[in-house]
Design an enzyme around this catalytic site. Structure first.
Site, short mmCIF file in Angstrom:
data_model
loop_
_atom_site.label_atom_id
_atom_site.label_comp_id
_atom_site.label_asym_id
_atom_site.label_seq_id
_atom_site.Cartn_x
_atom_site.Cartn_y
_atom_site.Cartn_z
N SER A 287 25.72 72.74 60.92
CA SER A 287 25.86 73.37 59.60
C SER A 287 27.24 73.96 59.37
O SER A 287 27.72 74.00 58.22
CB SER A 287 24.80 74.47 59.45
OG SER A 287 24.92 75.44 60.47
N THR A 288 27.92 74.41 60.41
CA THR A 288 29.27 74.96 60.24
C THR A 288 30.29 73.84 60.15
O THR A 288 31.16 73.85 59.27
CB THR A 288 29.62 75.90 61.41
OG1 THR A 288 28.59 76.87 61.57
CG2 THR A 288 30.93 76.62 61.14
N ALA B 295 29.43 76.08 67.42
CA ALA B 295 28.86 76.34 68.73
C ALA B 295 27.62 77.20 68.58
O ALA B 295 27.48 77.94 67.59
CB ALA B 295 29.88 77.02 69.64
N ASP B 296 26.72 77.10 69.54
CA ASP B 296 25.52 77.94 69.55
C ASP B 296 25.81 79.32 70.15
O ASP B 296 25.19 80.31 69.77
CB ASP B 296 24.41 77.25 70.35
CG ASP B 296 24.02 75.92 69.74
OD1 ASP B 296 23.68 75.90 68.55
OD2 ASP B 296 24.06 74.90 70.46
N GLY C 203 24.90 72.02 71.60
CA GLY C 203 23.92 70.96 71.79
C GLY C 203 22.50 71.30 71.43
O GLY C 203 21.61 70.46 71.57
N GLY D 240 21.34 71.53 68.64
CA GLY D 240 20.99 70.70 67.49
C GLY D 240 21.08 69.21 67.80
O GLY D 240 20.94 68.38 66.91
N GLU E 147 29.48 64.93 71.56
CA GLU E 147 30.35 66.09 71.32
C GLU E 147 31.24 66.35 72.52
O GLU E 147 32.46 66.54 72.38
CB GLU E 147 29.50 67.33 71.02
CG GLU E 147 28.86 67.32 69.66
CD GLU E 147 28.01 68.55 69.40
OE1 GLU E 147 27.78 68.87 68.22
OE2 GLU E 147 27.59 69.20 70.37
N LYS F 106 27.08 84.37 66.72
CA LYS F 106 27.12 83.45 67.87
C LYS F 106 27.87 84.03 69.07
O LYS F 106 27.95 83.38 70.11
CB LYS F 106 27.77 82.13 67.44
CG LYS F 106 27.07 81.43 66.29
CD LYS F 106 25.63 81.13 66.62
CE LYS F 106 24.87 80.54 65.44
NZ LYS F 106 25.35 79.23 65.03
#
Length: 241
Positions: A59-60, A116-117, A128, A130, A136, A154
């Site tokens: 989404s980002t 990033a998560d 990862g 998502g 990636e 995050k």
């Protein structure tokens, strides 16, 4: 370095009407998606004509791909070649008219922009959750510069602090591989998905996971990011390696 974002605050001085002082305007409250967009647009400022770009997923990163396409159509960027990190990003880039290639044709990537998560204080990442983990990491490990764009939610004390650690495995006997992963980290209370109990074990965990037959890749992106751009309520913060 912190860059204050003017849009976050009212800029007008209080006005006087009928002898009464009117209340000052309230600060703007931005949504999480708006913060992501601010970070993405800031990252795209580093893109130059003629670059080979790693196009991130999520989404980002979607905002960054949209912005790159917009600048291409405006003629402000030229001769851009994108390498998408997922099928979804490939579809997005094609729909926006961004020229694409792959690592076979361009083994060195000038710049990658991705979300990033999780991001820790040393710019280590978890990615990862998502999907698209392997692509990636392949593309972003081939970059001269890797800019990570996130909102402040995050930021974590250590990788693995806010959720499950993604681990990509081959489909063949995946339950067998899953059980071996759980056994490898029983001390962390792993159930179904790998979770790390503290940041100090991240390097050891990385090596141990990759030694397991059946594991393709994991979601720890260690010492890969060169810059992290964080969008928060008070503006943009840029952290460099």
């Amino acid at each position: 370095m912190a860059i204050r974002c003017p849009a976050f605050f009212g800029s007008e001085m209080p006005s006087i009407e009928s002898g009464a002082l009117s209340p000052p305007p309230s600060p703007l409250i931005l949504t999480q998606d708006e913060l992501k967009k601010i970070a993405a647009y800031k990252a795209v400022e580093s893109v130059q004509s003629g670059m080979v770009l790693g196009l991130g997923t999520g989404s980002t990163a979607k905002h960054a791909v949209d912005r790159i396409a917009e600048l291409l159509h405006q003629g402000k960027l030229k001769n851009i070649t994108g390498i998408p990190t997922s099928k979804k990003t490939h579809q997005q880039a094609v729909s926006l008219g961004i020229p694409l290639s792959d690592l076979d044709s361009h083994p060195v990537v000038d710049l990658a922009i991705d979300g990033a998560d999780e991001v820790d204080s040393n710019l280590n990442l978890v990615k990862g959750r998502g999907g698209s983990l392997l692509r990636e990491k392949m593309i972003e490990s081939a970059c001269k510069k890797f800019i990570v764009i996130v909102d402040e939610s995050k930021l974590v004390a250590h990788v693995g602090a806010s959720g499950a650690m993604p681990v990509e495995v081959v489909p063949f006997c995946w339950k067998f591989t899953q059980n071996r992963l759980q056994s490898l980290f029983d001390y962390a209370g792993c159930v179904a998905k790998l979770r790390l109990s503290n940041g100090g074990v991240k390097m050891t965990a990385s090596d141990a996971i990759l030694r397991l037959a059946g594991v393709v890749e994991h979601g720890m992106f260690l010492d890969m990011a060169t810059t992290v751009i964080v969008a928060g309520e008070l503006g943009i913060t840029i952290k460099n390696k």
